[in-house]
Design an enzyme around this catalytic site. Structure first.
Site, PDB file in Angstrom:
ATOM      1  N   GLU A 124       0.850  -1.200   0.000  1.00 53.02           N
ATOM      2  CA  GLU A 124       0.000   0.000   0.000  1.00 53.02           C
ATOM      3  C   GLU A 124       0.883   1.246   0.000  1.00 53.02           C
ATOM      4  O   GLU A 124       1.956   1.266   0.607  1.00 53.02           O
ATOM      5  CB  GLU A 124      -0.911  -0.012   1.231  1.00 53.02           C
ATOM      6  CG  GLU A 124      -1.981   1.054   1.238  1.00 53.02           C
ATOM      7  CD  GLU A 124      -3.034   0.786   2.314  1.00 53.02           C
ATOM      8  OE1 GLU A 124      -3.682  -0.281   2.253  1.00 53.02           O
ATOM      9  OE2 GLU A 124      -3.189   1.632   3.223  1.00 53.02           O
ATOM     10  N   ASP A 126       0.205   5.295   0.765  1.00 54.27           N
ATOM     11  CA  ASP A 126      -0.841   6.138   1.342  1.00 54.27           C
ATOM     12  C   ASP A 126      -0.531   7.620   1.296  1.00 54.27           C
ATOM     13  O   ASP A 126       0.589   8.038   1.606  1.00 54.27           O
ATOM     14  CB  ASP A 126      -1.049   5.788   2.827  1.00 54.27           C
ATOM     15  CG  ASP A 126      -1.605   4.402   3.045  1.00 54.27           C
ATOM     16  OD1 ASP A 126      -2.234   3.863   2.118  1.00 54.27           O
ATOM     17  OD2 ASP A 126      -1.410   3.859   4.149  1.00 54.27           O
ATOM     18  N   GLU A 128      -2.783  10.414   3.282  1.00 53.44           N
ATOM     19  CA  GLU A 128      -3.957  10.635   4.117  1.00 53.44           C
ATOM     20  C   GLU A 128      -3.884  12.028   4.722  1.00 53.44           C
ATOM     21  O   GLU A 128      -2.823  12.466   5.187  1.00 53.44           O
ATOM     22  CB  GLU A 128      -4.056   9.578   5.207  1.00 53.44           C
ATOM     23  CG  GLU A 128      -4.231   8.167   4.652  1.00 53.44           C
ATOM     24  CD  GLU A 128      -4.560   7.168   5.750  1.00 53.44           C
ATOM     25  OE1 GLU A 128      -5.697   6.665   5.771  1.00 53.44           O
ATOM     26  OE2 GLU A 128      -3.668   6.895   6.573  1.00 53.44           O
TER      27      GLU A 128
END
Length: 313
Positions: A124, A126, A128
């Site tokens: 993953e 990310d 955010e």
């Protein structure tokens, strides 16, 4: 774009990189061919229609198409957040989203844009956006998971108001590096150093975007919770673009640097240019607020994670 007082970083960028002044607040995501800093795309701008390219995973009542599918609204209520996901699976490419984040008191909320492999021991990448109390700045939280292991977190403040208008966020991922960018300006790079024993992201992934309740950790490490009297919380997405290899089962093909259609794999994108390195250092000096490589609580045998030895300081 929203207006307001120019940040110190804005002025430094204009002084040290004058060719950026005309472009750094554009939200088109178009490559400027004579400025290597901007590496969104070497092709014409073709943006995905959300109606055609994504599906809603949860919170269908909180997902709304706008402008004939060119924009999307994500909402968060006490009952549910919202999550959309690309229909396509990708292996390497450049992924761009314009986002306008939750306005006002957004404490405890998290808006996200990320790649994920969705399987056990997942990979993953990310980005955010951690909400905050009214008047306090957003924090951009980045992380990388490899074989299910994360803890590669770095956090940045932003040099603009991400709630006043749309802003451009890009993840470029190829066999040589992972690059996080804001308005084409690199803020973080994670190189492929597998030959030195450092793991790397290699699984095919989908693109997700969500708005959810992250009050257990988002704002001041969970000390400030969501104030539901301000619900619904709303974020907006636009100009999603995935310039990427869709033949995710063909690792050799997706990794090729000889195919001109796969511009993100070309030698120019195997590492940062001199200008990009200078920008990276400038942004990190002013806006890097947390770095796992510097976190004494994460040291093993008094040593940081092995990839930290290759980080550009």
């Amino acid at each position: 774009m929203g207006t307001g007082k120019r940040s110190t970083l804005d002025l430094l960028l204009e002084i040290r990189f004058p060719f950026l002044a005309e472009f750094q607040y554009q939200t088109t995501g178009q490559l400027v061919d004579d400025a290597e800093v901007f590496i969104f795309s070497c092709t014409s701008r073709v943006y995905a229609n959300f109606n055609d390219e994504v599906v809603t995973i949860w919170g269908a009542k909180n997902v709304k198409l706008l402008n004939n599918g060119q924009e999307m609204q994500l909402s968060l209520t006490k009952e549910s957040g919202s999550l959309i996901r690309s229909k396509q699976t990708f292996l390497f490419g450049s992924f761009t989203m314009l986002m306008k984040l939750v306005q006002g008191d957004s404490a405890g909320t998290i808006a996200s844009f990320y790649l994920t492999s969705l399987n056990n021991n997942h990979d993953e990448i990310d980005m955010e956006f951690l909400g905050n109390s009214l008047g306090q700045p957003y924090m951009l939280h980045t992380n990388i998971f490899i074989q299910g292991v994360g803890n590669r977190e770095q956090q940045f403040s932003l040099w603009f108001d991400p709630t006043a208008d749309f802003h451009n966020y890009t993840i470029l991922w190829n066999p040589w590096q992972i690059l996080f960018m804001v308005h084409g300006i690199p803020i973080r790079v994670y190189g492929n150093h597998e030959e030195e024993g450092v793991p790397y992201v290699k699984k095919a992934m989908k693109v997700d975007s969500s708005l959810y309740n992250g009050e257990t950790w988002a704002t001041q490490r969970g000390r400030i919770k969501v104030d539901w009297s301000h619900a619904p919380f709303v974020a907006f997405l636009s100009n999603f673009k995935a310039a990427a290899c869709k033949n995710s089962s063909q690792t050799n093909q997706c990794s090729s640097s000889s195919n001109p259609d796969y511009w993100w794999n070309q030698p120019a994108f195997h590492s940062l240019s001199f200008e990009q390195r200078q920008l990276l250092k400038l942004v990190r000096k002013s806006h890097l607020k947390y770095d796992y490589c510097q976190d004494k609580h994460l040291l093993k045998n008094d040593q940081p994670a092995p990839e930290c030895a290759f980080e550009i300081i």
